[in-house]
Design a protein around this motif. Structure first.
Motif, short mmCIF file in Angstrom:
data_model
loop_
_atom_site.label_atom_id
_atom_site.label_comp_id
_atom_site.label_asym_id
_atom_site.label_seq_id
_atom_site.Cartn_x
_atom_site.Cartn_y
_atom_site.Cartn_z
N UNK A 184 0.51 -1.11 0.11
CA UNK A 184 0.09 0.08 -0.07
C UNK A 184 0.80 1.26 0.04
N UNK A 185 1.86 1.10 0.70
CA UNK A 185 2.49 2.38 0.84
C UNK A 185 3.63 2.69 -0.62
N UNK A 236 -0.61 -8.09 -2.99
CA UNK A 236 -0.40 -6.66 -3.78
C UNK A 236 -1.59 -6.32 -4.56
N UNK A 237 -2.26 -7.53 -5.27
CA UNK A 237 -3.56 -7.12 -5.85
C UNK A 237 -4.57 -6.69 -4.99
N UNK A 238 -4.76 -7.25 -3.80
CA UNK A 238 -5.66 -6.73 -3.02
C UNK A 238 -5.36 -5.25 -2.33
N UNK A 239 -4.33 -4.81 -2.46
CA UNK A 239 -3.84 -3.64 -2.14
C UNK A 239 -4.19 -2.51 -3.08
N UNK A 287 -6.39 -3.22 -5.47
CA UNK A 287 -7.79 -2.92 -5.49
C UNK A 287 -8.44 -1.89 -4.42
N UNK A 288 -7.93 -2.21 -3.24
CA UNK A 288 -8.37 -1.30 -1.90
C UNK A 288 -8.10 0.20 -2.43
N UNK A 313 -4.99 -3.97 -11.57
CA UNK A 313 -3.72 -4.61 -11.47
C UNK A 313 -3.55 -5.81 -12.17
N UNK A 314 -2.38 -6.45 -12.16
CA UNK A 314 -2.15 -7.59 -13.11
C UNK A 314 -1.25 -8.48 -12.08
N UNK A 315 -1.49 -9.85 -12.14
CA UNK A 315 -0.64 -10.74 -11.38
C UNK A 315 -0.28 -11.75 -12.24
#
Length: 280
Positions: A219-220, A242-245, A247-248, A253-255
């Protein structure tokens, strides 16, 4: 390339070898603004349950070579003013699995190599050497063309290993900030942590993934180097932190992820009915 060729990649995890996936994304003209990732550490320090996983190379030099080549593809995906955040920890030359050390209730060094799961040090390293592989990787990436801008110390709230008698316990990892070009997008939006080289971040992992990073860490990174219209990429998505961050924080995002067993964890964290399961 058309818009559809890019949007088909967004907000999905693409399972398979990330190098193959990245080549397909590059061919489709995909560009991401920042990369936030934590690759498998060298020496099988954590087992991800897949025979093709990275981190099983014979020595740190081979590990560095493979990851430098992998992140060269990632650099081709990155916007010219983009950034790359790399979380990686250091490891010791010999595995401590099965005992060892100088404690009286453990096996002597003369017999420890016979214990199940023990890894002898590779050529050029002694039994108790710290490899400095994290810095070898950072320097390898710098030599390959990345701009190495900062080393952040991620200070964990407690030691992540049993206490040792002959050395301090490990309670930190490294977060390297790279950029693709001399001029890149980064800003201080008023966050106090931006003014500190040491970040103290607690864990919020539920134990479902052997090496899940705390959500505050990506997130940072995302807040500091992207805007709402930008794409965040993680080539080693794992459980989907990372995807959840992203999205939040209202970023696309792409993973990529090698092991499909993490798909249910990702789906649960992202609260989606399903995720992309095919290698592009």
């Amino acid at each position: 390339m058309g818009l559809n060729s890019i949007t088909k990649w967004l907000d999905q995890c693409h399972f398979g070898d990330c190098r193959d996936t990245m080549r397909a994304m590059i061919a489709d003209g995909v560009k991401v603004q920042t990369i936030v990732t934590s690759p498998p550490y060298w020496g099988g320090l954590r087992d991800y349950g897949h025979e093709a996983q990275l981190g099983l190379e014979r020595d740190p030099a081979e590990y560095v070579r493979v990851l430098v080549e992998t992140f060269r593809l990632a650099r081709d995906l990155l916007a010219e003013d983009g950034t790359f955040w790399l979380n990686v920890g250091d490891v010791y030359a010999a595995s401590g699995k099965g005992g060892g050390g100088n404690r009286g209730d453990r096996a002597a060094w003369s017999t420890i190599k016979e214990r199940k799961g023990f890894r002898m040090p590779p050529a050029g390293y002694k039994m108790k050497d710290l490899t400095l592989v994290a810095f070898q990787l950072a320097d390898g990436l710098r030599r390959d063309g990345w701009y190495l801008r900062q080393t952040v110390i991620w200070k964990k709230p407690a030691a992540v290993e049993p206490m040792r008698l002959d050395r301090p316990a490990t309670s930190h990892e490294y977060l390297f900030l790279f950029s693709k070009s001399e001029m890149y997008r980064a800003h201080n939006p008023g966050h106090k942590w931006w003014g500190h080289s040491v970040w103290e971040i607690g864990s919020d992992s539920d134990g479902s993934h052997p090496a899940a990073m705390p959500s505050e860490l990506p997130e940072r990174c995302i807040l500091a180097t992207t805007e709402h219209s930008h794409i965040v990429f993680d080539p080693f998505l794992g459980s989907g932190t990372v995807a959840a961050s992203a999205q939040k924080l209202d970023r696309s995002w792409i993973g990529c992820e090698l092991n499909e067993k993490y798909e249910p964890l990702q789906r649960d964290r992202l609260r989606q009915p399903g995720l992309q399961l095919e290698v592009a």
